[in-house]
Design a protein around this motif. Structure first.
Motif, PDB file in Angstrom:
ATOM      1  N   ILE A  64       1.987  -6.525   8.916  1.00  0.00           N
ATOM      2  CA  ILE A  64       2.101  -6.319   7.242  1.00  0.00           C
ATOM      3  C   ILE A  64       0.387  -6.108   7.266  1.00  0.00           C
ATOM      4  O   ILE A  64      -0.165  -7.224   6.741  1.00  0.00           O
ATOM      5  CB  ILE A  64       2.567  -7.173   6.641  1.00  0.00           C
ATOM      6  N   ILE A  65       0.117  -4.787   6.742  1.00  0.00           N
ATOM      7  CA  ILE A  65      -1.188  -4.248   6.457  1.00  0.00           C
ATOM      8  C   ILE A  65      -1.273  -3.738   4.879  1.00  0.00           C
ATOM      9  O   ILE A  65      -0.514  -2.941   4.750  1.00  0.00           O
ATOM     10  CB  ILE A  65      -1.871  -3.426   7.591  1.00  0.00           C
ATOM     11  N   GLY A  66      -2.542  -3.729   4.493  1.00  0.00           N
ATOM     12  CA  GLY A  66      -2.761  -3.240   3.284  1.00  0.00           C
ATOM     13  C   GLY A  66      -4.088  -3.745   2.784  1.00  0.00           C
ATOM     14  O   GLY A  66      -4.546  -4.588   2.933  1.00  0.00           O
ATOM     15  N   LEU A  67      -4.568  -3.027   1.624  1.00  0.00           N
ATOM     16  CA  LEU A  67      -5.720  -3.503   0.926  1.00  0.00           C
ATOM     17  C   LEU A  67      -5.319  -4.799  -0.078  1.00  0.00           C
ATOM     18  O   LEU A  67      -4.317  -5.022   0.001  1.00  0.00           O
ATOM     19  CB  LEU A  67      -6.159  -2.236  -0.276  1.00  0.00           C
ATOM     20  N   GLY A  81      -0.868   9.754   8.240  1.00  0.00           N
ATOM     21  CA  GLY A  81      -0.481   9.514   6.910  1.00  0.00           C
ATOM     22  C   GLY A  81      -1.185   8.207   6.274  1.00  0.00           C
ATOM     23  O   GLY A  81      -2.342   8.152   6.458  1.00  0.00           O
ATOM     24  N   ALA A  82      -0.605   7.591   5.620  1.00  0.00           N
ATOM     25  CA  ALA A  82      -1.159   6.166   4.829  1.00  0.00           C
ATOM     26  C   ALA A  82      -1.651   5.313   5.816  1.00  0.00           C
ATOM     27  O   ALA A  82      -2.921   4.944   5.419  1.00  0.00           O
ATOM     28  CB  ALA A  82      -0.129   5.467   4.205  1.00  0.00           C
ATOM     29  N   PHE A  83      -1.481   5.006   7.047  1.00  0.00           N
ATOM     30  CA  PHE A  83      -1.820   4.149   8.094  1.00  0.00           C
ATOM     31  C   PHE A  83      -3.342   4.606   8.329  1.00  0.00           C
ATOM     32  O   PHE A  83      -4.391   3.831   8.351  1.00  0.00           O
ATOM     33  CB  PHE A  83      -1.023   3.704   9.186  1.00  0.00           C
ATOM     34  N   SER A  84      -3.299   5.942   8.537  1.00  0.00           N
ATOM     35  CA  SER A  84      -4.798   6.452   9.170  1.00  0.00           C
ATOM     36  C   SER A  84      -5.563   6.783   7.953  1.00  0.00           C
ATOM     37  O   SER A  84      -6.931   6.250   8.074  1.00  0.00           O
ATOM     38  CB  SER A  84      -4.594   8.058   9.764  1.00  0.00           C
ATOM     39  N   GLN A  85      -5.389   6.941   6.725  1.00  0.00           N
ATOM     40  CA  GLN A  85      -6.269   6.706   5.519  1.00  0.00           C
ATOM     41  C   GLN A  85      -6.682   5.301   5.426  1.00  0.00           C
ATOM     42  O   GLN A  85      -7.710   5.166   4.894  1.00  0.00           O
ATOM     43  CB  GLN A  85      -5.442   7.290   4.382  1.00  0.00           C
ATOM     44  N   LEU A  86      -5.587   4.481   5.434  1.00  0.00           N
ATOM     45  CA  LEU A  86      -5.971   3.039   5.280  1.00  0.00           C
ATOM     46  C   LEU A  86      -7.049   2.533   6.280  1.00  0.00           C
ATOM     47  O   LEU A  86      -8.022   1.854   6.010  1.00  0.00           O
ATOM     48  CB  LEU A  86      -4.759   2.031   5.330  1.00  0.00           C
ATOM     49  N   SER A  87      -6.805   3.040   7.494  1.00  0.00           N
ATOM     50  CA  SER A  87      -7.818   2.645   8.689  1.00  0.00           C
ATOM     51  C   SER A  87      -9.241   3.290   8.253  1.00  0.00           C
ATOM     52  O   SER A  87     -10.228   2.472   8.521  1.00  0.00           O
ATOM     53  CB  SER A  87      -7.307   3.143  10.023  1.00  0.00           C
ATOM     54  N   ARG A  88      -9.223   4.272   7.838  1.00  0.00           N
ATOM     55  CA  ARG A  88     -10.651   5.066   7.437  1.00  0.00           C
ATOM     56  C   ARG A  88     -11.221   4.133   6.448  1.00  0.00           C
ATOM     57  O   ARG A  88     -12.441   4.047   6.141  1.00  0.00           O
ATOM     58  CB  ARG A  88     -10.385   6.531   7.208  1.00  0.00           C
ATOM     59  N   SER A  89     -10.359   3.747   5.319  1.00  0.00           N
ATOM     60  CA  SER A  89     -10.898   3.033   4.043  1.00  0.00           C
ATOM     61  C   SER A  89     -11.514   1.757   4.500  1.00  0.00           C
ATOM     62  O   SER A  89     -12.392   1.297   4.024  1.00  0.00           O
ATOM     63  CB  SER A  89      -9.785   2.952   3.173  1.00  0.00           C
ATOM     64  N   LEU A  90     -10.582   1.086   5.499  1.00  0.00           N
ATOM     65  CA  LEU A  90     -11.189  -0.363   5.883  1.00  0.00           C
ATOM     66  C   LEU A  90     -12.419  -0.078   6.827  1.00  0.00           C
ATOM     67  O   LEU A  90     -13.390  -1.069   6.750  1.00  0.00           O
ATOM     68  CB  LEU A  90     -10.055  -0.945   6.548  1.00  0.00           C
ATOM     69  N   ARG A  91     -12.556   0.767   7.458  1.00  0.00           N
ATOM     70  CA  ARG A  91     -13.437   1.091   8.413  1.00  0.00           C
ATOM     71  C   ARG A  91     -15.014   1.264   7.554  1.00  0.00           C
ATOM     72  O   ARG A  91     -16.031   1.148   8.088  1.00  0.00           O
ATOM     73  CB  ARG A  91     -13.301   1.854   9.545  1.00  0.00           C
ATOM     74  N   SER A  92     -14.778   2.140   6.499  1.00  0.00           N
ATOM     75  CA  SER A  92     -15.923   2.307   5.567  1.00  0.00           C
ATOM     76  C   SER A  92     -16.430   1.241   4.697  1.00  0.00           C
ATOM     77  O   SER A  92     -17.451   1.455   4.326  1.00  0.00           O
ATOM     78  CB  SER A  92     -15.522   3.632   4.761  1.00  0.00           C
ATOM     79  N   VAL A  93     -15.728   0.232   4.848  1.00  0.00           N
ATOM     80  CA  VAL A  93     -15.951  -0.882   3.809  1.00  0.00           C
ATOM     81  C   VAL A  93     -16.979  -1.783   4.382  1.00  0.00           C
ATOM     82  O   VAL A  93     -16.990  -1.937   5.545  1.00  0.00           O
ATOM     83  CB  VAL A  93     -14.811  -1.764   3.362  1.00  0.00           C
TER      84      VAL A  93
END
Length: 571
Positions: free
Chosen positions: A363-366, A559-571
């Motif tokens: 279960i993953i998310g910001l 989709g959403a997972f790929s977008q979330l992955s990019r967001s987490l890697r950029s943090v």
């Protein structure tokens, strides 16, 4: 003055009966003191020898000792009773918090609940010690003394009878002002405790985001509000105490002047005049004592009201359903699940989730997406507002089912380490575990180094002020507990490695993965590397499942997972 809720406390009527009895004995001893002392002084004034006064002096000493013996007995009885009731209230409060789960902590605030269980209960204990004694004393002592004064001289008794209600009315007026200030102070104290604890829990995140200084200023402003509220309350409390002392002293002075004039005019004898003069301060003493501790009793009364408010919260009724043990072919289906903390916007909306057999579900998310809330719902710690839940073809309203919870192992971000030996902490859920099983658990989770470093090995005391542990060591103990319990087939992980450095996390990961075999695992995290080990991934965003599938499927969908992955890697 006295909270009506106290009358529902067990044994309160027996305690009040004893206190009223002691108050009568105390009043009689005060009266005896005054009479015997006045008699000795009067006889000496009339020229009688000192040798004839020893009987009166000894009687005075006897009454003095009896009075303080009553105070001693009263103090010991109230100390024992208040301590007993405070312990009972604390147990009920903790049981209620445990029964209601995270939702009541969310509603009341972590800091407020913690402060209430610690300082609040102590304030209630102090309240019981003060209010019961003072109510009994105020109810009995002044009126016994007033009756005696009236018998000696009805004019003095009439004056004291008239002035007493005026002082009480004055005290009530100031008391209302003090109560309003105390209510405001307690509300500010709740805000401060919640704000401080929440900021302390998130200090690492605040520092990471560069917001720690801003929150430090916020805590300073909140503490300043509490300081000003406290000082305002103390000003009113001190003013009321001063005013009451002034008026009672003035009343005693008026009595003394009137008695002096009448004594000079021969309208009253020395013995009754002297006795009345000695009794007058004692007549006002109970109300002065009550005024001195009025602020402390207000704090205790406010704390008791807040505690009773939590104890009055009813747990929603749940229909108990017998569920089978989770097996490799078992199914779980969740549809249209909604959940919102009271008076807040929905945390989870129309959530849908499926699980089959022994699989690992990530279960993953910001932060704030609802991961921890979902884990709490799956554990039955929270009840959904609405949901369609099927476990092995059995329909249930929530996961708050004993048959379901008996199959769970919950590993949070910060596992609790009890003040006990390392062995007792490991075997907490399986106290009958053999020494061989414990040794194997220690080896599997990598606790050998810790055990070898401790002076007494597995028998060393740890936790709660004893030997401190790192976050990684605490997680290893939690994993050892899970390893020892082979009967439970459902594992709930709530950000178990969020506060660990990457080296410790990688090492723990190697220990955790074998423990997940042949289990249904729900693993909430925001660490992407864990998703490579999951059979199914659920992506949460603002309380909704926005994507679900295997890692390969989600990467292919872009989709959403790929977008979330990019967001987490950029943090």
């Amino acid at each position: 003055m006295i909270d009506k809720k106290l009358m529902s406390f067990p044994g309160i009527r027996r305690i009040l009966t004893i206190l009223f009895g002691l108050a009568f004995v105390q009043a009689a001893s005060i009266l005896g003191q005054a009479c015997f002392l006045a008699k000795a002084i009067t006889d000496l004034w009339e020229g009688r020898p000192l040798a004839e006064q020893w009987s009166w002096i000894l009687a005075f000493v006897g009454c003095y000792l009896l009075r303080h013996f009553c105070l001693l007995v009263r103090t010991r009885i109230l100390d024992h009773y208040a301590q007993q009731q405070a312990q009972r209230l604390r147990q009920k409060l903790l049981a209620k918090v445990f029964e209601q789960g995270p939702q009541i902590v969310q509603d009341q605030g972590t800091g407020n609940v913690t402060t209430m269980a610690l300082e609040g209960i102590d304030q209630v204990e102090n309240y019981l010690q003060l209010i019961l004694a003072k109510v009994a004393t105020m109810t009995v002592v002044p009126w016994v003394l007033l009756a005696a004064i009236w018998l000696f001289d009805w004019k003095s008794g009439a004056f004291l009878l008239v002035i007493y209600p005026l002082i009480i009315v004055f005290m009530i007026v100031l008391g209302y002002a003090a109560q309003a200030k105390a209510d405001h102070q307690y509300h500010t104290y709740q805000l401060l405790s919640n704000h401080f604890v929440d900021s302390l829990r998130g200090i690492d995140t605040l520092r990471y985001l560069g917001l720690s200084r801003r929150y430090a200023r916020s805590i300073f402003k909140t503490s300043e509000r509490f300081r000003k509220a406290t000082m305002s309350t103390l000003r009113v409390a001190i003013l009321s105490t001063f005013a009451l002392d002034f008026f009672t002293t003035l009343s005693i002075a008026v009595v003394a002047v009137i008695l002096g004039i009448r004594l000079i005019n021969g309208a009253i004898l020395l013995f009754p005049a002297l006795t009345i003069l000695i009794l007058s301060p004692e007549y006002f003493l109970p109300i002065r004592d009550f005024s001195n501790d009025y602020h402390a009793t207000l704090n205790g009364k406010n704390a008791l009201t807040a505690i009773e408010r939590i104890l009055a919260v009813e747990k929603p009724p749940v229909k108990v359903v017998e569920l089978p043990t989770w097996q490799a072919d078992s199914h779980l289906t969740i549809k249209q699940l909604d959940f919102a903390y009271s008076k807040q916007k929905p945390t989870l909306k129309q959530l849908a989730l499926t699980a089959t057999g022994f699989q690992k579900i990530g279960i993953i998310g910001l932060s704030g997406s609802g991961k921890s809330t979902l884990i709490n719902l799956l554990g039955g710690f929270l009840n959904p507002d609405q949901a369609q839940i099927k476990i092995a073809d059995q329909t249930v309203a929530s996961f708050n089912q004993p048959a379901w919870q008996r199959q769970l192992i919950y590993i949070p971000q910060n596992p609790y380490i009890f003040r006990a030996t390392l062995r007792e902490n490991i075997t907490f859920y399986q106290p009958q575990a053999s020494a061989a099983a414990v040794e194997e658990a220690v080896k599997v989770v990598g606790l050998e180094r810790l055990a070898s470093e401790l002076p007494q090995g597995l028998e060393t005391q740890i936790g709660e002020g004893a030997r401190g542990l790192s976050g990684g060591q605490a997680q290893r103990i939690a994993l050892a507990r899970a390893f020892l319990d082979q009967q439970r087939r459902i594992l709930l992980f709530d950000e178990p490695t969020a506060h660990l450095d990457i080296e410790t996390e990688v090492e723990l990961k190697e220990r955790m993965l074998p423990l997940m075999e042949n289990h249904l695992v729900f693993f909430a995290t925001h660490r992407l590397h864990w998703m490579q080990e999951m059979d199914q991934i659920v992506v949460l965003d603002h309380g909704q499942v926005v994507e679900q599938g295997t890692l390969a499927q989600l990467q292919q969908n872009q989709g959403a997972f790929s977008q979330l992955s990019r967001s987490l890697r950029s943090v």
